[in-house]
Every structure is written in structure tokens, then in C-alpha cells.
Scaffold this motif. Sequence first.
Motif, PDB file in Angstrom:
ATOM      1  N   TRP A 153      40.722  43.083  44.912  1.00 51.05           N
ATOM      2  CA  TRP A 153      40.351  42.316  43.524  1.00 51.05           C
ATOM      3  C   TRP A 153      39.869  40.897  43.637  1.00 51.05           C
ATOM      4  N   GLY A 154      40.755  40.115  44.468  1.00 51.46           N
ATOM      5  CA  GLY A 154      40.507  38.931  44.889  1.00 51.46           C
ATOM      6  C   GLY A 154      39.078  38.741  45.513  1.00 51.46           C
ATOM      7  N   ASP A 155      38.740  39.477  46.432  1.00 52.81           N
ATOM      8  CA  ASP A 155      37.500  39.383  47.097  1.00 52.81           C
ATOM      9  C   ASP A 155      36.089  39.570  46.160  1.00 52.81           C
ATOM     10  N   GLN A 156      36.461  40.683  45.403  1.00 49.28           N
ATOM     11  CA  GLN A 156      35.151  40.868  44.314  1.00 49.28           C
ATOM     12  C   GLN A 156      35.315  39.899  43.168  1.00 49.28           C
ATOM     13  N   GLY A 157      36.467  39.469  42.785  1.00 47.21           N
ATOM     14  CA  GLY A 157      36.291  38.478  41.802  1.00 47.21           C
ATOM     15  C   GLY A 157      35.826  37.078  42.131  1.00 47.21           C
ATOM     16  N   LEU A 158      36.064  36.765  43.490  1.00 47.34           N
ATOM     17  CA  LEU A 158      35.462  35.584  43.980  1.00 47.34           C
ATOM     18  C   LEU A 158      33.903  36.046  43.721  1.00 47.34           C
ATOM     19  N   LYS A 159      33.300  36.847  44.256  1.00 48.20           N
ATOM     20  CA  LYS A 159      31.998  37.077  44.367  1.00 48.20           C
ATOM     21  C   LYS A 159      31.231  37.221  42.756  1.00 48.20           C
ATOM     22  N   VAL A 160      32.062  37.714  41.960  1.00 48.37           N
ATOM     23  CA  VAL A 160      31.587  37.850  40.423  1.00 48.37           C
ATOM     24  C   VAL A 160      31.743  36.310  39.845  1.00 48.37           C
ATOM     25  N   ALA A 161      32.612  35.592  40.240  1.00 46.81           N
ATOM     26  CA  ALA A 161      32.942  34.196  39.950  1.00 46.81           C
ATOM     27  C   ALA A 161      31.581  33.492  40.267  1.00 46.81           C
ATOM     28  N   LEU A 162      31.386  33.277  41.574  1.00 41.95           N
ATOM     29  CA  LEU A 162      30.359  32.685  41.994  1.00 41.95           C
ATOM     30  C   LEU A 162      29.009  33.226  41.507  1.00 41.95           C
ATOM     31  N   ILE A 163      28.597  34.367  41.197  1.00 43.87           N
ATOM     32  CA  ILE A 163      27.429  34.737  40.621  1.00 43.87           C
ATOM     33  C   ILE A 163      27.341  34.218  39.095  1.00 43.87           C
ATOM     34  N   ALA A 164      28.485  34.423  38.550  1.00 41.12           N
ATOM     35  CA  ALA A 164      28.594  33.850  37.074  1.00 41.12           C
ATOM     36  C   ALA A 164      28.320  32.499  37.198  1.00 41.12           C
TER      37      ALA A 164
ATOM     38  N   GLY B 240      23.927  27.572  47.078  1.00 37.19           N
ATOM     39  CA  GLY B 240      25.291  27.320  47.188  1.00 37.19           C
ATOM     40  C   GLY B 240      26.218  28.374  47.181  1.00 37.19           C
ATOM     41  N   LEU B 241      25.744  29.505  46.390  1.00 36.75           N
ATOM     42  CA  LEU B 241      26.561  30.830  46.595  1.00 36.75           C
ATOM     43  C   LEU B 241      26.218  31.526  48.018  1.00 36.75           C
ATOM     44  N   VAL B 242      25.159  31.295  48.467  1.00 36.76           N
ATOM     45  CA  VAL B 242      25.105  32.009  49.845  1.00 36.76           C
ATOM     46  C   VAL B 242      25.848  31.193  50.945  1.00 36.76           C
ATOM     47  N   LEU B 243      26.065  29.960  50.544  1.00 38.91           N
ATOM     48  CA  LEU B 243      26.862  29.054  51.725  1.00 38.91           C
ATOM     49  C   LEU B 243      28.308  29.498  51.563  1.00 38.91           C
ATOM     50  N   ALA B 244      28.791  29.359  50.246  1.00 39.65           N
ATOM     51  CA  ALA B 244      30.094  29.708  49.991  1.00 39.65           C
ATOM     52  C   ALA B 244      30.554  31.151  50.544  1.00 39.65           C
ATOM     53  N   LEU B 245      29.733  32.042  50.056  1.00 44.72           N
ATOM     54  CA  LEU B 245      29.934  33.799  50.511  1.00 44.72           C
ATOM     55  C   LEU B 245      30.192  33.666  51.954  1.00 44.72           C
TER      56      LEU B 245
END
Length: 104
Positions: A25-36, A57-62
Amino acid sequence: MSRSLVLAGKLDALGDSWLGTLEDWGDQGLKVALIAIVVITVVRKVSLKAGIGALIGLVLALGIYNSRNSLANIFEDEVNNPANTQPAVTVVVEEKTPAPDGVL
């Protein structure tokens, strides 16, 4: 006297499954938060440049997040085995003496 508790069957892995679920959930939540964040930035600014910047920024963070284990291994190896690393590059800079009239 110390007591130990051994659970049988599927109850033994109950705690591990909870931790695994929270990690997923944490992994998926991080991706959803960055997309948001990207979507909110684009909507607030109504700018293509803002959207591209947020997407970069999203690509770098992920990218950093997904490579966290290999980066941790590199830093751990650097700290534990400093003699095995390559030496730093040394650059020699020669000092120029100024001309008699003060111009280099």
C-alpha cells in the motif's frame, strides 16, 4: 524462565502478511500521491511548462525510489570498503604569474 510462542500453520505468517500489505500500500500510495501532485500542479497553473516540470519531477522521484536498494548497497560498500574504491581524480592547476603591468 523465558517463554516462546510458536504459531502453527498460516497464523505464523500473519504478522508478515500485514507488513507486506502495508508495504504494498505504501508503494502504491506513493505513486498515486506523486501522480496527484502532477495533476494538481497542471490544473492550478494551467501551464504546459508546469505540467512538464511536474512530470520530470515525478520520473526523478520514482526513479530514485525504485533504485533505493541498489543505491543503499553502493553507499554501504563505499563506507565498509573504502580501500576498494577508485581514487579521486586529482587536477593540478598551475598558477600564472601576472605580467608586469598587472594583466594575466
